[in-house]
Motif scaffolding. Structure first.
Motif, PDB file in Angstrom:
ATOM      1  N   VAL A   1      -3.725  -3.758  -1.729  1.00 41.05           N
ATOM      2  CA  VAL A   1      -2.387  -3.500  -1.209  1.00 41.05           C
ATOM      3  C   VAL A   1      -1.590  -4.797  -1.235  1.00 41.05           C
ATOM      4  CG1 VAL A   1      -1.064  -2.813   0.832  1.00 41.05           C
ATOM      5  CG2 VAL A   1      -3.166  -1.603   0.234  1.00 41.05           C
TER       6      VAL A   1
ATOM      7  N   CYS B   1      -9.487   3.548  -2.312  1.00 40.08           N
ATOM      8  CA  CYS B   1      -8.541   4.590  -2.704  1.00 40.08           C
ATOM      9  C   CYS B   1      -7.546   4.754  -1.552  1.00 40.08           C
ATOM     10  CB  CYS B   1      -9.265   5.889  -3.012  1.00 40.08           C
ATOM     11  SG  CYS B   1     -10.087   6.603  -1.575  1.00 40.08           S
ATOM     12  N   VAL B   2      -6.583   5.668  -1.693  1.00 37.77           N
ATOM     13  CA  VAL B   2      -5.530   5.740  -0.682  1.00 37.77           C
ATOM     14  C   VAL B   2      -5.972   6.441   0.604  1.00 37.77           C
ATOM     15  CG1 VAL B   2      -3.667   5.557  -2.328  1.00 37.77           C
ATOM     16  CG2 VAL B   2      -4.584   7.805  -1.787  1.00 37.77           C
TER      17      VAL B   2
ATOM     18  N   SER C   1      -7.079   8.981   3.731  1.00 33.23           N
ATOM     19  CA  SER C   1      -6.469  10.090   4.475  1.00 33.23           C
ATOM     20  C   SER C   1      -4.968   9.913   4.652  1.00 33.23           C
ATOM     21  CB  SER C   1      -7.137  10.213   5.846  1.00 33.23           C
ATOM     22  OG  SER C   1      -7.020   9.000   6.573  1.00 33.23           O
ATOM     23  N   GLU C   2      -4.449   8.708   4.526  1.00 34.56           N
ATOM     24  CA  GLU C   2      -3.020   8.504   4.753  1.00 34.56           C
ATOM     25  C   GLU C   2      -2.174   9.177   3.689  1.00 34.56           C
ATOM     26  OE1 GLU C   2       0.155   4.862   5.573  1.00 34.56           O
ATOM     27  OE2 GLU C   2      -1.954   4.429   5.167  1.00 34.56           O
ATOM     28  N   TRP C   3      -2.680   9.253   2.446  1.00 31.19           N
ATOM     29  CA  TRP C   3      -1.903   9.802   1.348  1.00 31.19           C
ATOM     30  C   TRP C   3      -2.600  10.954   0.618  1.00 31.19           C
ATOM     31  CZ3 TRP C   3       3.035   8.367   0.844  1.00 31.19           C
ATOM     32  CH2 TRP C   3       3.437   7.151   1.399  1.00 31.19           C
ATOM     33  N   CYS C   4      -3.930  10.902   0.523  1.00 33.26           N
ATOM     34  CA  CYS C   4      -4.650  11.876  -0.312  1.00 33.26           C
ATOM     35  C   CYS C   4      -4.920  13.168   0.452  1.00 33.26           C
ATOM     36  CB  CYS C   4      -5.969  11.266  -0.775  1.00 33.26           C
ATOM     37  SG  CYS C   4      -6.952  12.377  -1.797  1.00 33.26           S
ATOM     38  N   ARG C   5      -4.703  14.287  -0.207  1.00 35.76           N
ATOM     39  CA  ARG C   5      -4.937  15.571   0.470  1.00 35.76           C
ATOM     40  C   ARG C   5      -6.412  15.865   0.676  1.00 35.76           C
ATOM     41  NH1 ARG C   5      -4.834  19.964  -3.784  1.00 35.76           N
ATOM     42  NH2 ARG C   5      -4.870  18.893  -5.794  1.00 35.76           N
TER      43      ARG C   5
ATOM     44  N   GLY D   1      -8.534  13.206   1.502  1.00 33.73           N
ATOM     45  CA  GLY D   1      -9.052  12.093   2.281  1.00 33.73           C
ATOM     46  C   GLY D   1      -9.535  12.500   3.662  1.00 33.73           C
TER      47      GLY D   1
ATOM     48  N   ASP E   1      -9.420   6.706   6.888  1.00 38.85           N
ATOM     49  CA  ASP E   1      -8.495   5.685   6.381  1.00 38.85           C
ATOM     50  C   ASP E   1      -9.280   4.668   5.550  1.00 38.85           C
ATOM     51  OD1 ASP E   1      -6.508   3.878   5.882  1.00 38.85           O
ATOM     52  OD2 ASP E   1      -6.372   3.125   7.941  1.00 38.85           O
TER      53      ASP E   1
ATOM     54  N   THR F   1      -8.338   2.874   2.953  1.00 37.44           N
ATOM     55  CA  THR F   1      -7.595   1.644   2.659  1.00 37.44           C
ATOM     56  C   THR F   1      -7.682   0.666   3.823  1.00 37.44           C
ATOM     57  OG1 THR F   1      -6.062   2.904   1.267  1.00 37.44           O
ATOM     58  CG2 THR F   1      -5.364   0.705   1.968  1.00 37.44           C
TER      59      THR F   1
END
Length: 835
Positions: free
Chosen positions: A586, A653-654, A656-660, A662, A665, A667
């Motif tokens: 990031v 990887c991204v 739970s914040e972005w991935c459906r 996930g 967290d 990241t």
């Protein structure tokens, strides 16, 4: 390593006086063979043209390529001459032989009398007679001085032209290419190495070398070497093409060095003529090696030379057996590519060609059969069966029964069409089958050495020299050890290096037990065989001391590889690449802006996103490294430790914040893990990944420590790695909280740091000690994880206190001073190659 006049022959010595003209491989090998038969027969004096002890000319190519130093290729040290009462007159070649007076005269005027004289003057490079051949910058490739001249030219970069596409030419081209030069190879014939390879194998070799960046011109006839102000500037071909060059390497062939023998009135044709006992036309004068002509043939390969030396020694001190000539084979590794050829591969109407091509593996095999006998073989890419084919060829064995399986190799052919135990194939070799071509060692000699007490690979190497040079026969020697000794093979513990008899585990244990806190103290206490260590043991000792005594031991920067010292990756052109650390992959606009500004300010020629989600800035000058880190530090970006034996990357990887898909967290956890572990020196590079769900987008199951986020928490995996030999991780444990995952990560790293050998990745370490052992160390004691994690965090406060992380504190001047004063450790000549 000058060693003139090591021993004076005492007056009244009744031994025969043997004078050897030539301190090269053949001359010294003949002396070794004589000493082995009757060590007290001769008072020996050896004259050498070079100011050095005897070394392995075959290994000059690795010296040029930076893979070895001169000390690594020495065959007979100065101590060997002393121990065997040999007078070595080095750097003073013999210039005249008086056969009537039985004396030789050296360039310095020294006169030495002999009862027996051995001429081993070897060969000299052939210099094509074209205009410009005497310009400065035109060199041959025959001895260490030639290598030094090439290294000096490579240090300035530019273009190199190598004339000659034989073995030496291609090795010179490979070495100069690795040293950063643009290389063009000119070869008169349409096929590279046409004496060893057929057209198909030569084409494969040419294609591979071109893929690696070299320019290969076959059918290229040199007309002139171009010069300016007495120095070479290029090469002109007869077709009019001109190729720029700051150095031209002549590697078009060799011819026997016969001038001295011819001047002395000995019978000379192409070479010095000798009989089956290596005696010249003068009964008091013997000759051996590349300078001789035996039954009309001059040999340029090592194996026939060793056979000559044995016959010569037999004739000189024992019952003469006589040398009848050699059937030759060539097993080579050209620029890392395995090649083998033997016999006559020209083929013809009365021959049958059997060919196998495996494009996916880059393998080509061709065997030539005539009247049901193998008469020739060419192997490219896979030479494992070379010794077997050569054995069939020498013994003229009828191959009709295995004709259909012959091309697939020994294990397949002798297994009746099914793959068999490869050790059985080695067992089937005859005792006189050559195992080590570099040193002329047969299977029978290796087995005899093993039965005589050599129970490990290193012991075999030291006693009979099999596998001691290029190493291509190591697999064969290991198979013979297994066949001869079974479970009694001493494969371990592996010593740290040849400077010591202690294993890695012993050294680590004794450093703690004896409270050794300095490299010289370790070497003294553990009776190191060398005064200052070598490029293998010094980095290991530095790491072990740093790990054992954090906060007490002062890191010895001179015992680190260049990438770790500079915190930047040295490139082939001498510039560096700089990798700012980006937590979990990031970044922010300010950080990107800082990277862009640094790339502009320091003229980075390439800006690249790495496979580990980091941005790499290439082409940075050494003197700019402190300043560029200062600028990046102003944006809060610390050294990536991207090149050291340390944490490399934490891939995420991204989550739970972005991935459906996930579950956690990933990241955030990856950033915490990276901030916790960065700067931690380890036995080897270390990679972490955190995947936000079982889909495993961050590839956590091929990392040294991997986390798979699941609904119930976190699965922790260890011991994976990618690369050539991929290893999937083992499941270490499952935890429910981020903190538990971080604690186990810290504990696992500390256990690995404290117990693994230097340069041992987690994958081979776990395979060596076992996953159950690792689990027991971590979880059998309920306090173990906490204790190991505590030790990890304690050491981190010292390891993350990094001079490169203190740019903003006004200490740039101190760092500039460190870089300006840095010199490699003088006696170890540490390799400056990146991993």
């Amino acid at each position: 390593m000058n060693a003139p006049n090591l021993v004076k022959i005492p007056e009244g010595d009744l031994r025969e006086r043997l004078v050897v003209v030539g301190n090269g491989m053949a001359g010294c090998r003949a002396v070794e063979e004589i000493l082995a038969r009757d060590a007290d027969r001769f008072a020996i004096t050896i004259f050498g043209a070079e100011p050095r002890v005897n070394y392995n000319r075959i290994m000059l190519s690795p010296v040029l390529a930076g893979e070895k130093q001169f000390d690594d290729i020495v065959i007979n040290t100065a101590e060997w001459y002393v121990e065997n009462d040999i007078t070595l007159v080095s750097g003073d070649p013999v210039v005249a032989i008086d056969r009537a007076a039985q004396t030789v005269t050296s360039a310095s005027g020294r006169i030495e009398a002999y009862d027996r004289l051995l001429i081993a003057t070897g060969s000299e490079p052939f210099i094509i007679p074209v205009p410009g051949k005497d310009l400065a910058g035109v060199v041959s490739f025959r001895d260490l001085d030639d290598v030094d001249r090439m290294l000096a030219a490579a240090a300035n970069g530019g273009h190199a032209v190598v004339i000659g596409g034989g073995l030496l030419g291609l090795e010179a081209a490979h070495g100069l290419s690795l040293r950063g030069m643009d290389v063009t190879v000119l070869h008169l014939m349409p096929t590279l190495m046409e004496r060893q390879l057929d057209e198909a194998a030569g084409w494969l070799l040419k294609s591979e070398l071109e893929r690696r960046g070299q320019t290969i011109l076959t059918g290229a006839d040199t007309a002139e070497i171009l010069g300016k102000d007495g120095k070479v500037v290029g090469v002109k071909l007869k077709d009019g093409r001109e190729i720029p060059a700051s150095i031209v390497v002549m590697a078009v062939g060799i011819r026997p060095s016969t001038a001295l023998a011819r001047q002395a009135g000995l019978d000379v044709e192409r070479g010095i003529m000798v009989d089956d006992h290596m005696v010249t036309s003068d009964p008091a004068v013997m000759a051996v090696g590349e300078c001789v002509q035996h039954r009309g043939i001059c040999y340029g390969l090592v194996a026939p030379l060793w056979e000559m030396c044995r016959s010569l020694a037999d004739a000189a001190v024992a019952a003469p057996t006589g040398y009848t000539g050699s059937v030759t084979s060539t097993k080579l590794k050209v620029s890392g590519i395995d090649l083998f050829s033997a016999g006559d591969f020209s083929g013809g109407a009365d021959c049958e060609d059997i060919v196998m091509r495996d494009a996916a593996r880059g393998v080509y095999k061709r065997v030539i059969v005539k009247e049901n006998k193998l008469v020739g073989a060419v192997l490219y890419g896979d030479t494992a069966d070379g010794s077997w084919y050569f054995d069939l060829l020498k013994r003229e064995e009828d191959v009709s029964d295995i004709r259909e399986a012959l091309i697939f190799g020994q294990a397949f052919a002798q297994g009746g069409g099914a793959l068999a135990d490869p050790n059985a194939a080695v067992a089937a070799l005859s005792d006189d089958a050559e195992v080590c071509g570099c040193n002329g060692v047969t299977k029978g000699t290796v087995v005899s050495t093993i039965k005589g007490g050599a129970c490990s690979l290193d012991a075999v190497r030291s006693q009979c020299k099999a596998s001691a040079s290029c190493g291509s026969c190591t697999g064969l020697v290991e198979s013979l050890l297994k066949l001869t000794l079974g479970d009694d093979v001493k494969s371990g513990p592996k010593t740290v290096c040849k400077c010591t008899t202690f294993s890695h585990d012993d050294v680590r244990r004794l450093i703690v037990e004896k409270e050794l806190k300095a490299i010289p103290q370790v070497m003294q206490e553990l009776t190191w065989k060398t005064p200052d260590g070598c490029a293998s043991c010094r980095p290991a000792l530095n790491y072990y001391l740093l790990c054992a005594w954090p906060g007490e031991y002062v890191d010895d920067q001179q015992s680190r590889f260049v990438n770790e010292r500079m915190h930047a990756n040295i490139q082939k052109d001498g510039t560096y690449s700089v990798v700012p650390r980006m937590w979990g992959g990031v970044t922010t606009p300010d950080e990107l802006r800082a990277i862009a500004d640094a790339a502009d300010k320091y003229q980075a020629r390439l800006v690249k996103v790495t496979g580990g989600q980091r941005i790499d800035l290439f082409g940075i000058k050494k003197e700019d490294l402190p300043a560029i880190w200062g600028d990046l530090n102003a944006a809060g970006m610390v050294s990536g430790h991207a090149y050291g034996k340390s944490l490399r990357t934490v891939k995420t990887c991204v989550g739970s914040e972005w991935c459906r898909f996930g579950t956690q967290d990933s990241t955030g956890l990856g950033i915490k893990a990276e901030q916790m572990t960065w700067g931690s020196w380890m036995p080897h590079k270390f990679k972490i990944a955190v995947s936000g769900c079982p889909r495993n987008c961050a590839e956590a199951t091929i990392k040294d420590f991997g986390v798979i986020c699941v609904d119930s928490g976190y699965e922790l995996h260890v011991g994976g790695n990618g690369g050539i030999h991929v290893r999937a991780t083992d499941l270490l444990s499952k935890v429910t909280t981020e903190q538990e995952a971080l604690d186990v990560c810290a504990a696992f790293i500390q256990l690995y740091r404290e117990q693994a050998w230097y340069l041992e990745r987690t994958a081979p370490w776990i395979e060596r000690v076992g996953l159950d052992y690792v689990k027991a160390q971590l979880f059998d004691d309920p306090e173990a994880v906490a204790k190991l994690a505590e030790r990890f965090h304690y050491s981190q406060q010292f390891m993350q206190d990094d001079p490169w992380a203190r740019r903003a504190a006004g200490e740039d001047a101190e760092l500039h001073q460190h870089l300006a004063e840095f010199r490699p450790f003088p006696t170890m000549q540490m390799k400056e190659a990146a991993e």
